[in-house]
Motif scaffolding. Structure first.
Motif, PDB file in Angstrom:
ATOM      1  N   LYS A 165       9.891  15.454  -6.345  1.00  0.00           N
ATOM      2  CA  LYS A 165      10.616  14.434  -7.081  1.00  0.00           C
ATOM      3  C   LYS A 165       9.772  13.181  -7.197  1.00  0.00           C
ATOM      4  CE  LYS A 165      13.955  12.523  -4.489  1.00  0.00           C
ATOM      5  NZ  LYS A 165      15.183  12.404  -3.752  1.00  0.00           N
ATOM      6  N   ALA A 166      10.059  12.407  -8.217  1.00  0.00           N
ATOM      7  CA  ALA A 166       9.341  11.159  -8.454  1.00  0.00           C
ATOM      8  C   ALA A 166      10.125  10.015  -7.822  1.00  0.00           C
ATOM      9  CB  ALA A 166       9.192  10.923  -9.946  1.00  0.00           C
ATOM     10  N   ASP A 167       9.415   9.015  -7.334  1.00  0.00           N
ATOM     11  CA  ASP A 167      10.048   7.838  -6.761  1.00  0.00           C
ATOM     12  C   ASP A 167       9.969   6.713  -7.794  1.00  0.00           C
ATOM     13  OD1 ASP A 167      11.206   5.979  -5.183  1.00  0.00           O
ATOM     14  OD2 ASP A 167       9.747   6.089  -3.559  1.00  0.00           O
ATOM     15  N   ASN A 168      10.964   6.673  -8.666  1.00  0.00           N
ATOM     16  CA  ASN A 168      10.955   5.706  -9.767  1.00  0.00           C
ATOM     17  C   ASN A 168      11.103   4.273  -9.281  1.00  0.00           C
ATOM     18  OD1 ASN A 168      10.663   7.744 -11.612  1.00  0.00           O
ATOM     19  ND2 ASN A 168      12.856   8.008 -11.878  1.00  0.00           N
ATOM     20  N   SER A 169      11.888   4.049  -8.234  1.00  0.00           N
ATOM     21  CA  SER A 169      12.052   2.682  -7.748  1.00  0.00           C
ATOM     22  C   SER A 169      10.745   2.159  -7.159  1.00  0.00           C
ATOM     23  CB  SER A 169      13.171   2.605  -6.716  1.00  0.00           C
ATOM     24  OG  SER A 169      12.870   3.407  -5.601  1.00  0.00           O
ATOM     25  N   ALA A 170       9.983   3.025  -6.503  1.00  0.00           N
ATOM     26  CA  ALA A 170       8.680   2.600  -5.985  1.00  0.00           C
ATOM     27  C   ALA A 170       7.720   2.314  -7.137  1.00  0.00           C
ATOM     28  CB  ALA A 170       8.094   3.670  -5.064  1.00  0.00           C
ATOM     29  N   LEU A 171       7.805   3.100  -8.200  1.00  0.00           N
ATOM     30  CA  LEU A 171       6.940   2.864  -9.356  1.00  0.00           C
ATOM     31  C   LEU A 171       7.260   1.523 -10.014  1.00  0.00           C
ATOM     32  CD1 LEU A 171       4.783   3.866 -11.310  1.00  0.00           C
ATOM     33  CD2 LEU A 171       6.581   5.008 -12.587  1.00  0.00           C
ATOM     34  N   LEU A 172       8.544   1.220 -10.185  1.00  0.00           N
ATOM     35  CA  LEU A 172       8.925  -0.059 -10.778  1.00  0.00           C
ATOM     36  C   LEU A 172       8.533  -1.228  -9.880  1.00  0.00           C
ATOM     37  CD1 LEU A 172      12.398   0.844 -12.274  1.00  0.00           C
ATOM     38  CD2 LEU A 172      10.271   0.437 -13.492  1.00  0.00           C
ATOM     39  N   GLY A 173       8.691  -1.063  -8.571  1.00  0.00           N
ATOM     40  CA  GLY A 173       8.279  -2.107  -7.642  1.00  0.00           C
ATOM     41  C   GLY A 173       6.777  -2.315  -7.654  1.00  0.00           C
TER      42      GLY A 173
ATOM     43  N   GLU B 198       0.835  -1.209   0.000  1.00  0.00           N
ATOM     44  CA  GLU B 198       0.000   0.000   0.000  1.00  0.00           C
ATOM     45  C   GLU B 198       0.867   1.256   0.000  1.00  0.00           C
ATOM     46  OE1 GLU B 198      -0.401  -2.416   2.432  1.00  0.00           O
ATOM     47  OE2 GLU B 198      -2.068  -3.423   1.434  1.00  0.00           O
ATOM     48  N   GLU B 199       1.922   1.236   0.818  1.00  0.00           N
ATOM     49  CA  GLU B 199       2.795   2.404   0.865  1.00  0.00           C
ATOM     50  C   GLU B 199       3.565   2.558  -0.441  1.00  0.00           C
ATOM     51  OE1 GLU B 199       6.589   4.260   3.236  1.00  0.00           O
ATOM     52  OE2 GLU B 199       5.698   2.426   3.974  1.00  0.00           O
ATOM     53  N   ARG B 200       3.990   1.433  -1.030  1.00  0.00           N
ATOM     54  CA  ARG B 200       4.700   1.501  -2.308  1.00  0.00           C
ATOM     55  C   ARG B 200       3.800   2.105  -3.384  1.00  0.00           C
ATOM     56  NH1 ARG B 200       7.169  -3.806  -3.894  1.00  0.00           N
ATOM     57  NH2 ARG B 200       8.875  -3.129  -2.606  1.00  0.00           N
ATOM     58  N   ALA B 201       2.529   1.710  -3.393  1.00  0.00           N
ATOM     59  CA  ALA B 201       1.590   2.272  -4.363  1.00  0.00           C
ATOM     60  C   ALA B 201       1.410   3.766  -4.126  1.00  0.00           C
ATOM     61  CB  ALA B 201       0.251   1.560  -4.274  1.00  0.00           C
ATOM     62  N   LEU B 202       1.348   4.165  -2.856  1.00  0.00           N
ATOM     63  CA  LEU B 202       1.195   5.583  -2.531  1.00  0.00           C
ATOM     64  C   LEU B 202       2.409   6.380  -2.986  1.00  0.00           C
ATOM     65  CD1 LEU B 202      -0.653   7.609  -1.042  1.00  0.00           C
ATOM     66  CD2 LEU B 202       0.697   7.158   0.989  1.00  0.00           C
ATOM     67  N   ARG B 203       3.602   5.831  -2.756  1.00  0.00           N
ATOM     68  CA  ARG B 203       4.822   6.521  -3.182  1.00  0.00           C
ATOM     69  C   ARG B 203       4.951   6.550  -4.697  1.00  0.00           C
ATOM     70  NH1 ARG B 203       8.821   7.227   0.954  1.00  0.00           N
ATOM     71  NH2 ARG B 203      10.404   7.391  -0.645  1.00  0.00           N
TER      72      ARG B 203
END
Length: 187
Positions: free
Chosen positions: A122-130, A96-101
């Motif tokens: 800033k964008a959290d690209n690693s969270a988006l890929l995860g 859930e937190e990864r989706a939020l980030r």
């Protein structure tokens, strides 16, 4: 030989505030806006006092603690703990937190000489890929057994276009003469 004592200037301490997802709030000009949340964390990093940091942004200490316990404030609370040095090194990120980030924009206050000089988005690209990998895994589990990527097309001969037949004659430019060697039986 004369030696002089080293004079080293003390390094300036510019605390680094981690990037966080702001707590979702109703839009109010006198409430905890994302900018005010970032400035609060910057002031907290400098003063290390919740009361002083809340006073700096024009809010009450009690509302800061109330904001920390709201639903969706996990990232803000983690940044608060990191600023005060209480964060654990090993932490797991929930889906859930990864989706939020991944879907939200992270903000990070910049501190220089004890003041908040700006706020960077800033964008959290690693969270988006995860998050995309999590979605792929959940879709694959819903589809059934895993298939190999080579087997999606079935029989490749059915889908392939037929190749043109090659002629056994040499290819030449228009109007060019092909000279054949003078041997017996060559045509």
């Amino acid at each position: 030989m004369k030696t002089y004592p080293r004079t080293t200037r003390p390094r300036a301490r510019h605390p680094r505030v981690p990037a966080f997802v702001p707590v979702p709030q109703r839009v109010r000009h006198d409430g905890w806006t994302p900018e005010r949340q970032a400035r609060f964390l910057a002031a907290l990093a400098v003063t290390r006092s919740v009361s002083a940091a809340a006073r700096t942004v024009g809010m009450a200490r009690e509302t800061a603690y109330r904001l920390r316990t709201k639903r969706g404030a996990e990232s803000f609370a983690r940044a608060w703990d990191q600023v005060l040095g209480r964060a654990s090194a090993n932490r797991k990120v929930s889906p859930e937190e990864r989706a939020l980030r991944a879907m939200g924009t992270l903000i990070q206050p910049r501190v220089f000489r004890g003041k908040c000089t700006g706020i960077a988005q800033k964008a959290d690209n690693s969270a988006l890929l995860g998050h995309l990998a999590d979605l792929d895994r959940s879709c694959a589990a819903a589809d059934g057994p895993a298939r190999r990527s080579q087997s999606f097309a079935g029989n490749p001969a059915v889908h392939a276009a037929p190749l043109p037949r090659r002629s056994h004659r040499p290819i030449s430019a228009p109007g060019a003469r092909i000279l054949a060697p003078e041997r017996e039986g060559f045509r």
